[in-house]
Write an enzyme that holds these catalytic residues in place. Structure first.
Site, PDB file in Angstrom:
ATOM      1  N   SER A 155      68.743  -1.926 -70.921  1.00  0.00           N
ATOM      2  CA  SER A 155      67.951  -0.673 -70.277  1.00  0.00           C
ATOM      3  C   SER A 155      68.173  -0.619 -68.640  1.00  0.00           C
ATOM      4  O   SER A 155      67.773   0.387 -68.006  1.00  0.00           O
ATOM      5  CB  SER A 155      66.464  -0.950 -70.524  1.00  0.00           C
ATOM      6  N   CYS A 156      68.552  -1.653 -68.152  1.00  0.00           N
ATOM      7  CA  CYS A 156      68.772  -1.576 -66.641  1.00  0.00           C
ATOM      8  C   CYS A 156      70.102  -2.614 -66.127  1.00  0.00           C
ATOM      9  O   CYS A 156      70.119  -3.652 -66.590  1.00  0.00           O
ATOM     10  CB  CYS A 156      67.452  -2.288 -66.072  1.00  0.00           C
ATOM     11  N   GLY A 157      71.101  -1.813 -65.562  1.00  0.00           N
ATOM     12  CA  GLY A 157      72.335  -2.377 -65.331  1.00  0.00           C
ATOM     13  C   GLY A 157      72.166  -2.960 -63.954  1.00  0.00           C
ATOM     14  O   GLY A 157      73.108  -3.548 -63.567  1.00  0.00           O
TER      15      GLY A 157
END
Length: 286
Positions: free
Chosen positions: A114-116
């Site tokens: 969900s978060c890079g």
């Protein structure tokens, strides 16, 4: 190669009706990316197009800008008891002369689906210098063309049709042609896979193209667009305030809430060609 979907038995409750059925789920597995033999990052992704994912990630991090920067990409043997390959570890070898980034500072190279950018030490560390400027890109996209892009992207999501659990990123021309699409459980992975395809095809910078994403337009996706030289980013959902700030500062055209002929243009409105509807003229976005 790893599986993209799996089948699981579930208890299904619909109102007062209870039953069981087999459901198709999207696979989420870790991928360790190594650079010249050294561990660089681990990301949770949907197996498939892993070489594109690794190449696109390196573009986003400012490590490479062309296919010539990569000497080889290969899977490494997995750590299974029987010695079989898990296809969850790959190594990217850079070409001679390509600088290897410092892999000990600024970033915890673990990212989730969900978060890079969760591992970035600070917002300033995210502001990677892009190799190309998009501010002067003369491309124009008509409202009618933009309006068709979400449906075309959705129609190309083969795995989503079976699971309902994947994000997608598509590359479009001003005429509305979709050149490529990538899916992944993580929205940033889908974009990295798309950019990785482009760099391996020697298409960077992606001038006069638009990136269409199936979710929201976050700061990280705006940054990835800029790192690939993309002048237009469109999303079916909302942008973040940081994404709007980055777009305005860099000359990126940012379109959100793109659903049919309805859309909000948050930055770079000069690239949007307003067409008159059949009865009343379309007003400029506020």
């Amino acid at each position: 190669m790893g599986r993209v979907t799996v089948r699981e038995k579930v208890l299904r409750i619909r109102g007062g009706t209870v039953g069981s059925r087999v459901d198709t789920l999207v696979v989420e597995e870790p991928l360790e990316i190594r650079l010249n033999g050294r561990a660089l990052t681990v990301t949770m992704r949907t197996p498939g197009h892993d070489f594109d994912l690794a190449a696109g990630f390196l573009v986003s991090e400012g490590v490479i800008t062309s296919a010539a920067d990569i000497a080889a990409i290969r899977y490494c043997a997995g750590a299974t008891e029987d010695g079989s390959n898990t296809y969850n570890v790959l190594d990217v070898s850079l070409s001679p002369g390509v600088a290897v980034p410092d892999m000990t500072l600024e970033r915890n190279f673990y990212t989730t689906s969900s978060c890079g950018l969760c591992g970035k030490a600070s917002l300033e560390a995210v502001a990677t210098t892009a190799s190309w400027s998009v501010a002067e890109d003369p491309v124009r996209f008509g409202v009618a063309t933009l309006a068709e892009m979400p449906d075309r992207l959705r129609d190309a999501q083969r795995v989503f049709d079976r699971t309902g659990g994947l994000h997608a990123a598509g590359l479009f021309t001003p005429e509305g042609e979709m050149l490529a699409v990538r899916e992944d459980v993580g929205r940033h992975n889908a974009v990295d896979k798309l950019v990785g395809w482009a760099v391996r095809e020697d298409r960077l910078p992606l001038r006069e193209h638009a990136l269409m994403v199936s979710g929201r337009a976050s700061f990280e996706l705006a940054q990835k667009a800029l790192m690939a030289g993309l002048p237009v980013l469109a999303a079916v959902s909302a942008p973040s305030s940081l994404a709007v700030d980055l777009a305005a500062d860099s000359g990126l055209t940012l379109v959100g809430f793109l659903r049919g002929t309805s859309m909000n243009v948050y930055a770079g409105r000069h690239r949007i060609t307003l067409e008159k509807a059949s009865t009343t003229p379309m007003a400029a976005p506020g």
